[in-house]
Design a protein around this motif. Structure first.
Motif, mmCIF file in Angstrom:
data_model
loop_
_atom_site.group_PDB
_atom_site.id
_atom_site.type_symbol
_atom_site.label_atom_id
_atom_site.label_comp_id
_atom_site.label_asym_id
_atom_site.label_seq_id
_atom_site.Cartn_x
_atom_site.Cartn_y
_atom_site.Cartn_z
ATOM 1 N N HIS A 194 1.001 -0.935 0.399
ATOM 2 C CA HIS A 194 -0.139 -0.204 0.047
ATOM 3 C C HIS A 194 1.145 1.166 0.468
ATOM 4 O O HIS A 194 2.374 1.152 -0.015
ATOM 5 C CB HIS A 194 -1.057 -0.252 0.801
ATOM 6 N N ARG A 207 -5.156 -1.351 3.413
ATOM 7 C CA ARG A 207 -4.173 -1.495 4.350
ATOM 8 C C ARG A 207 -5.086 -2.465 5.985
ATOM 9 O O ARG A 207 -5.362 -3.603 5.581
ATOM 10 C CB ARG A 207 -3.499 -1.097 5.499
ATOM 11 N N ASP A 224 3.206 -5.475 6.447
ATOM 12 C CA ASP A 224 2.561 -5.045 5.331
ATOM 13 C C ASP A 224 4.125 -4.436 5.419
ATOM 14 O O ASP A 224 4.508 -3.469 6.279
ATOM 15 C CB ASP A 224 1.595 -3.870 5.350
ATOM 16 N N THR A 246 -2.183 -6.106 -3.462
ATOM 17 C CA THR A 246 -2.665 -4.797 -3.024
ATOM 18 C C THR A 246 -3.461 -4.576 -4.291
ATOM 19 O O THR A 246 -4.153 -5.212 -5.156
ATOM 20 C CB THR A 246 -1.150 -4.542 -3.802
#
Length: 376
Positions: A194, A207, A224, A246
């Motif tokens: 992200h 996210r 992440d 994603t």
């Protein structure tokens, strides 16, 4: 390509859309390999339906995606989709949603799954790479897919262009579920990619919803990374990644990168799917500069077709289809390992001769199948 629309029996009915550029070379190669793999696995043959799409359809039907193509595809089990070269179409088609995007939107093919596993032909930049990029396919930063009508891009004045990014909880959740369920069948590790540091609302939602799905999968490790950071980490330690989830544009970029790290974008397969149907489409483009020269690498399209067999076999609980999918992957890889590959992998084989070598591997009774990467 021969059409087999009248074959009797319980076999699959699959659409064939040759597409543009190298599509008429690599898609028929995938058809031949699928037929051979199904025969080797003792599965029923496919009833193929070749349908118009792309520049050839503009010439024959006045549009790159005729209504009859959509109607027939709705009754198939899935289809092989060749590359499109929409920027080369005449207006008004050049400015409209291209056939690939239109098909994804029409059939809500929300999950774009793009595995990248290094080939042992000495060309892999990351020999330990075995990763799957799971890309949300229907919204995000790609303006051609994120509005009901038209596109999310417009110009209020000749000197100002605006583009809308769209992120919705329901669509983020379903792609996250796809990624975590896939990870459960692989190495149980998901990386969320992200840019919430600069887009805290839109990418923060992406996210956070992925994190919520992660909480329902406690057996899967989750982390992440920002989009810019993961490009560096893939180059330095690509073997540490398992499943990456994603948004649309980031997934497109990352899967090109992982394809090259694995050896060549010409080997990068891709599957577009909804909950009920799927389309096999190589991650690469139409490569018009080499079209018609019999030098294009058919691996990406062939492996994409194998992914479609895997997807159908999993959903139907059909061991013959699963076996055929595994045979496709094994034959492709063993052929490259034997030194037969096209020039993008450093070889001298043509499209035709490489395909013939894969078919020979499938016909060899001593050739053992090996598992394809677990796919949804």
């Amino acid at each position: 390509m021969t059409e087999h629309g009248d074959l009797p029996g319980p076999g699959l009915q699959l659409g064939v859309l040759l597409g543009d550029g190298i599509g008429p070379e690599v898609v028929p190669a995938a058809v031949r390999v699928v037929d051979a793999a199904l025969q080797a696995a003792g599965a029923a043959p496919v009833r193929w339906r070749e349908l118009p799409m792309g520049a050839a359809a503009i010439a024959s039907h006045g549009t790159p995606l005729p209504a009859e193509t959509l109607d027939v595809l709705a009754g198939t089990d899935g289809w092989l989709l060749g590359p499109v070269d929409g920027v080369a179409y005449p207006e008004p088609f050049r400015s409209r949603l291209n056939p690939s995007g239109a098909l994804r939107k029409h059939f809500d093919l929300y999950a774009n799954v793009r595995p990248a596993r290094a080939f042992g032909a000495g060309r892999a930049l990351c020999p330990e790479l075995d990763v799957v990029v799971v890309r949300e396919n229907t919204e995000g930063f790609y303006a051609d897919r994120n509005t009901h009508a038209g596109t999310g891009e417009f110009m209020p004045t000749p000197d100002v262009a605006l583009s809308i990014g769209v992120f919705t909880r329901s669509r983020i959740e379903r792609i996250a579920v796809t990624a975590f369920e896939l990870a459960r069948r692989r190495r149980r590790h998901v990386t969320i990619v992200h840019k919430a540091n600069v887009l805290p609302l839109a990418m923060g939602l992406f996210r956070d919803v992925c994190r919520e799905v992660a909480a329902r999968h406690p057996d899967v490790v989750v982390d992440d990374l920002h989009m810019d950071a993961i490009t560096v980490h893939l180059l330095r330690r690509g073997g540490d990644f398992d499943v990456v989830v994603t948004e649309n544009m980031f997934g497109d970029i990352l899967s090109d990168l992982t394809g090259e790290l694995a050896g060549s974008l010409g080997t990068a397969p891709s599957l577009n799917s909804s909950d009920t149907r799927a389309a096999a489409q190589a991650a690469h483009g139409s490569a018009p500069d080499i079209a018609g020269q019999d030098v294009a690498d058919p691996i990406a399209m062939v492996l994409s077709a194998g992914m479609l067999l895997e997807w159908l076999g999993t959903r139907r609980g059909d061991p013959a289809l699963l076996d055929a999918a595994h045979r496709v992957s094994a034959a492709v890889r063993s052929t490259v390992a034997a030194g037969v590959c096209t020039r993008d992998l450093g070889g001298t084989a043509s499209t035709t001769s490489y395909t013939a070598a894969v078919l020979a591997a499938l016909a060899d009774p001593s050739h053992h199948s090996r598992p394809l990467e677990a796919l949804p």
